[in-house]
Design an enzyme around this catalytic site. Structure first.
Site, PDB file in Angstrom:
ATOM      1  N   LYS A  62      62.120  14.444 110.487  1.00  0.00           N
ATOM      2  CA  LYS A  62      60.774  15.007 110.654  1.00  0.00           C
ATOM      3  C   LYS A  62      59.684  13.979 110.367  1.00  0.00           C
ATOM      4  O   LYS A  62      58.663  13.940 111.066  1.00  0.00           O
ATOM      5  CB  LYS A  62      60.591  16.233 109.766  1.00  0.00           C
ATOM      6  CG  LYS A  62      60.407  15.945 108.284  1.00  0.00           C
ATOM      7  CD  LYS A  62      60.068  17.209 107.514  1.00  0.00           C
ATOM      8  CE  LYS A  62      59.910  16.919 106.031  1.00  0.00           C
ATOM      9  NZ  LYS A  62      58.729  16.103 105.726  1.00  0.00           N
ATOM     10  N   THR A  63      59.872  13.138 109.344  1.00  0.00           N
ATOM     11  CA  THR A  63      58.845  12.150 109.015  1.00  0.00           C
ATOM     12  C   THR A  63      58.696  11.140 110.143  1.00  0.00           C
ATOM     13  O   THR A  63      57.590  10.689 110.457  1.00  0.00           O
ATOM     14  CB  THR A  63      59.184  11.444 107.686  1.00  0.00           C
ATOM     15  OG1 THR A  63      59.371  12.426 106.665  1.00  0.00           O
ATOM     16  CG2 THR A  63      58.070  10.507 107.271  1.00  0.00           C
ATOM     17  N   ASP A  89      52.321  18.492 106.666  1.00  0.00           N
ATOM     18  CA  ASP A  89      53.728  18.275 106.318  1.00  0.00           C
ATOM     19  C   ASP A  89      54.185  19.377 105.364  1.00  0.00           C
ATOM     20  O   ASP A  89      53.400  19.904 104.573  1.00  0.00           O
ATOM     21  CB  ASP A  89      53.876  16.905 105.654  1.00  0.00           C
ATOM     22  CG  ASP A  89      55.328  16.474 105.520  1.00  0.00           C
ATOM     23  OD1 ASP A  89      56.182  17.036 106.223  1.00  0.00           O
ATOM     24  OD2 ASP A  89      55.595  15.565 104.712  1.00  0.00           O
ATOM     25  N   GLU A  90      55.473  19.743 105.422  1.00  0.00           N
ATOM     26  CA  GLU A  90      56.074  20.757 104.530  1.00  0.00           C
ATOM     27  C   GLU A  90      55.277  22.075 104.557  1.00  0.00           C
ATOM     28  O   GLU A  90      54.956  22.647 103.519  1.00  0.00           O
ATOM     29  CB  GLU A  90      56.159  20.221 103.095  1.00  0.00           C
ATOM     30  CG  GLU A  90      56.923  18.917 102.946  1.00  0.00           C
ATOM     31  CD  GLU A  90      58.435  19.077 103.079  1.00  0.00           C
ATOM     32  OE1 GLU A  90      58.893  20.171 103.443  1.00  0.00           O
ATOM     33  OE2 GLU A  90      59.157  18.091 102.835  1.00  0.00           O
ATOM     34  N   ARG A  97      72.182  18.414 101.162  1.00  0.00           N
ATOM     35  CA  ARG A  97      71.931  17.124 100.498  1.00  0.00           C
ATOM     36  C   ARG A  97      73.115  16.177 100.703  1.00  0.00           C
ATOM     37  O   ARG A  97      72.986  14.972 100.521  1.00  0.00           O
ATOM     38  CB  ARG A  97      71.725  17.305  98.988  1.00  0.00           C
ATOM     39  CG  ARG A  97      70.541  18.141  98.525  1.00  0.00           C
ATOM     40  CD  ARG A  97      69.255  17.788  99.200  1.00  0.00           C
ATOM     41  NE  ARG A  97      69.050  18.645 100.370  1.00  0.00           N
ATOM     42  CZ  ARG A  97      68.169  18.393 101.339  1.00  0.00           C
ATOM     43  NH1 ARG A  97      67.443  17.303 101.291  1.00  0.00           N
ATOM     44  NH2 ARG A  97      68.027  19.229 102.352  1.00  0.00           N
ATOM     45  N   GLN A 102      64.030  25.907 104.197  1.00  0.00           N
ATOM     46  CA  GLN A 102      63.926  25.143 102.956  1.00  0.00           C
ATOM     47  C   GLN A 102      62.717  25.568 102.128  1.00  0.00           C
ATOM     48  O   GLN A 102      62.222  24.798 101.301  1.00  0.00           O
ATOM     49  CB  GLN A 102      63.855  23.638 103.264  1.00  0.00           C
ATOM     50  CG  GLN A 102      65.115  23.092 103.922  1.00  0.00           C
ATOM     51  CD  GLN A 102      65.081  21.583 104.067  1.00  0.00           C
ATOM     52  OE1 GLN A 102      65.217  20.833 103.113  1.00  0.00           O
ATOM     53  NE2 GLN A 102      64.899  21.127 105.302  1.00  0.00           N
TER      54      GLN A 102
END
Length: 738
Positions: free
Chosen positions: A45-46, A241-242, A618, A272
């Site tokens: 995503k970044t 973002d987020e 993770r 998330q």
């Protein structure tokens, strides 16, 4: 599923978009209108977000000063800035020159809001040099106002009052917008009486707290539409973002800034969203298409982190949530190893098993820096810390302190140190006013002066000054009472086990009650840690042995560049990745956590499942999920039921391992996992609340003796003991007397 990177399909792709897959490129090139990028874990995503910013600037759709990019942390803001600069200047930037992002509004919600208020805060009566108070200053100010208003700080914990006020600010509610219908408890009503006074005092000081930054922005925009219009026109493109972590105030602020052009791109993953306990509203991302009609939804589902087995299990698990945008993670990587679901006898065996697997991974050449242990509750770390000390496995605690470094554990140990050795001035000073006993600065100075002058300990100085009535009033009474309590605890230490004595001390001193009254998420965690301390004390025959053990544990020193296993909570793990991950303590009541189920029901369960999804994703190469058949809580062994989340993992991705027999077996036939089934176990009341004890019933406690029940709140009883006075204890701690 297979895909090619966009530059393989289109040779004319710009350099800043090299290596993007088709969906990432779609997110970069769709610049107009509302765009929701649903970016699954590990989907880059970044990379897509920074390429989108570079594209907007490189194609001159907007000057940098017309781009607003909002993040949640300063670290994320710095990373995005550096990556955008690198994309726009692949050859590098000459020293002393400004990059092409100069002038861009890129930062956290709070930093951007503060920047706006420095310019326009005068419209609501603030000078541009206003002060932003940190958490300590906020609490100190609130405490002084509570004294002025005659609000009892012991009954109404200041931290809890501040938490309620901040929750209103997160919901974009200034004092006049808080409705009477929401004031349903003594705490909320008392917090409301403080709120307006607190806000007026802040304004008089030309100060704001962090919650005010967004709240005052909204006030400015609502009262002065021309200012709101100025920023809505200024920021031609907004990127967030987020987005799944935004609260109501942040959500409203973004919508106001996007009025008119609706050129807002929100990147996030509803799967998330794990911060509901601190105000995040998953509903913000779920209703994006409703808020911004004709918007585009782009799903990033190609994962570059994990194996097929890990992603298959994660996708199947999260599919049980109803409140979500549907998406399925996939990867071009090989299947890899199945997830190992391990059934252990108890938490001690769990720690031993994890330690042995870590040592095996080391022999394979896997660095300790690439291994993580994820826990649901802070108290779980103690068993691993103890095991790693024994096995000489270096570790670090991420996002928190080591178990014996935590405030509540240090406080409890200080009480025990004073019982063993009253001349321990450091310990006595720590407990003297914890919980608050009204022992002020002048009293402490008198104690120090006497101790130095007579070359005696603070405790002995206290005894002398109280005996001679030199310290008077409440301070003298409380100090004398504490001295008497310590002497009583010393006598009790001759007959009680260390665990029972510690419980007695923390109950009689009021320390446990101090945290119960606060009733915050932080306080609940501290209470859980104290219960784990009782568990740790079971392994020692004397307090002296335990204190010596703690000293040895705390002496552990590791060089900064050494390899270490990372131990952290599931919440702290978000955004990180490791080759090998151990998800531990997957048991009903622990995970999903009982408090989340009790307080939020189905909503809480879905957030707990999202937390499980975060934990699973993770892992890059190897994942272990473990649960214990029993854990020792409140000095008693409790049978544990495997987490319902284990049933939701597809059998084709799982390899179950029963440590009791050493056999590998498929999950569906594992008697240790689902012998009777979760539903049946719950029907049999395995975790039923303690039966209510009738008011005025006679009870017995091994330390406090006989008493009478005066009332009950949840699983705690209000009891007046014949020899120990009034106490609040768990119902399980006492027995009925016929």
């Amino acid at each position: 599923m297979h895909t090619e990177s966009y530059n393989n399909l289109n040779p004319t792709v710009p350099s800043y978009a090299e290596g993007l897959n088709p969906m990432q490129m779609h997110a970069v090139m769709t610049t107009e209108g509302g765009v929701l990028v649903l970016a699954g874990a590990g989907t880059g995503k970044t990379k897509a977000l920074t390429a989108r910013i570079a594209h907007i600037i490189a194609t001159k759709r907007a000057y940098p000063s017309e781009v607003l990019a909002v993040t949640f942390t300063n670290k994320a803001a710095r990373e995005i800035t550096h990556r955008v600069e690198a994309l726009l200047h692949p050859e590098g930037i000459a020293e002393g020159t400004k990059g092409r992002t100069a002038g861009m509004w890129l930062g956290t919600f709070h930093s951007i809001a503060a920047r706006i208020l420095r310019r326009d805060g005068a419209s609501i009566g603030f000078d541009s040099n206003f002060t932003i108070l940190d958490a300590d200053d906020q609490l100190r100010l609130l405490k002084s106002l509570m004294v002025d208003l005659g609000i009892d700080g012991k009954k109404f914990a200041p931290k809890m009052m501040m938490g309620i006020i901040q929750s209103w600010k997160d919901q974009a509610l200034p004092p006049h917008s808080v409705t009477q219908e929401s004031l349903t408890s003594d705490y909320t009503r008392k917090a409301f009486s403080l709120y307006e006074v607190y806000q007026k005092r802040l304004k008089a000081l030309n100060a704001m707290d962090f919650g005010d930054l967004l709240l005052h922005n909204l006030t400015v925009f609502q009262r002065f539409p021309d200012i709101a219009q100025h920023y809505a026109h200024k920021f031609r493109y907004i990127l967030v973002d987020e987005y799944q972590d935004t609260n109501i105030a942040q959500y409203v602020w973004l919508r106001l800034l996007a009025l008119g052009h609706h050129n807002i791109c929100c990147v996030g993953d509803d799967d998330q969203s794990i911060y509901g306990w601190r105000g995040a509203e998953v509903g913000n991302i779920l209703k994006f298409e409703q808020d911004f009609p004709n918007s585009t939804v782009i799903r990033l589902e190609q994962n570059y982190r994990s194996t097929q087995h890990i992603l298959g299990a994660a996708s199947a698990l999260i599919a049980h949530n109803e409140a979500r945008h549907k998406k399925t993670l996939w990867t071009e990587r090989d299947g890899g190893e199945q997830i190992r679901v391990c059934s252990l006898y108890d938490d001690g065996e769990e720690a031993r098993f994890v330690g042995e697997e870590i040592e095996a991974a080391q022999r394979e050449g896997i660095s300790l820096n690439h291994i993580a242990i994820l826990v649901r509750a802070g108290f779980q770390t103690r068993a691993f810390e103890e095991r790693f000390l024994t096995a000489a496995i270096p570790y670090r605690i991420i996002g928190g302190l080591r178990f014996y470094e935590r405030l509540e554990i240090r406080d409890a140990i200080a009480y025990m140190r004073v019982v063993i050795e009253p001349r321990d001035d450091l310990a006595f000073e720590r407990i003297m006013n914890t919980p608050k006993r009204g022992i002020g600065k002048s009293t402490v100075e008198t104690l120090y002066h006497t101790a130095r002058e007579q070359n005696i300990s603070l405790f002995e100085a206290s005894r002398i000054l109280c005996r001679n009535h030199i310290i008077k009033g409440k301070a003298g009474q409380q100090l004398a009472y504490l001295i008497g309590q310590r002497d009583g605890w010393f006598e009790q230490s001759k007959n009680l086990t260390p665990a029972a004595l510690c419980e007695l001390i923390l109950e009689e001193s009021g320390y446990m009650e101090m945290w119960r009254v606060e009733a915050s998420v932080e306080a609940n965690g501290r209470l859980e840690n104290i219960k784990e301390l009782f568990r740790a004390l079971q392994d020692f025959s004397t307090l002296t042995d335990f204190i010596e053990h703690v000293g040895l544990v705390m002496e552990r020193e590791v060089a900064a560049d050494d390899q270490m296993v990372s131990v952290m909570s599931l919440h702290s793990a978000k955004g990180l990745e490791f080759d090998v991950v151990f998800c531990t303590g997957w048991e009903e009541g622990l995970f999903p956590h009982q408090r989340a189920l009790d307080e939020q029901g189905g909503v809480g369960l879905e957030e707990e499942r999202r937390l499980a999804y975060v934990g699973i994703t993770r892992a890059k190469r190897r994942l272990y999920i473990s649960h214990a058949s029993r854990r020792r809580m409140y000095n008693q062994w409790q049978d544990c039921v495997p987490s319902r989340f284990l049933q939701e993992l597809p059998i084709e991705h799982i390899e179950s391992h029963d440590q009791h027999s050493g056999r590998h077996q498929q999950r569906a036939t594992s008697p240790s996992l689902f012998q009777r089934g979760i539903d049946k176990v719950f029907q049999e009341n395995v975790r039923a609340p303690a039966p209510a004890k009738s008011a005025y019933a006679r009870v017995f406690h091994p330390s406090f003796g006989y008493g009478k029940v005066m009332g009950q709140s949840g699983d705690h009883l209000d009891i007046i003991f014949e020899g120990a006075g009034r106490k609040k204890l768990k119902a399980d701690y006492v027995s009925m007397v016929e």
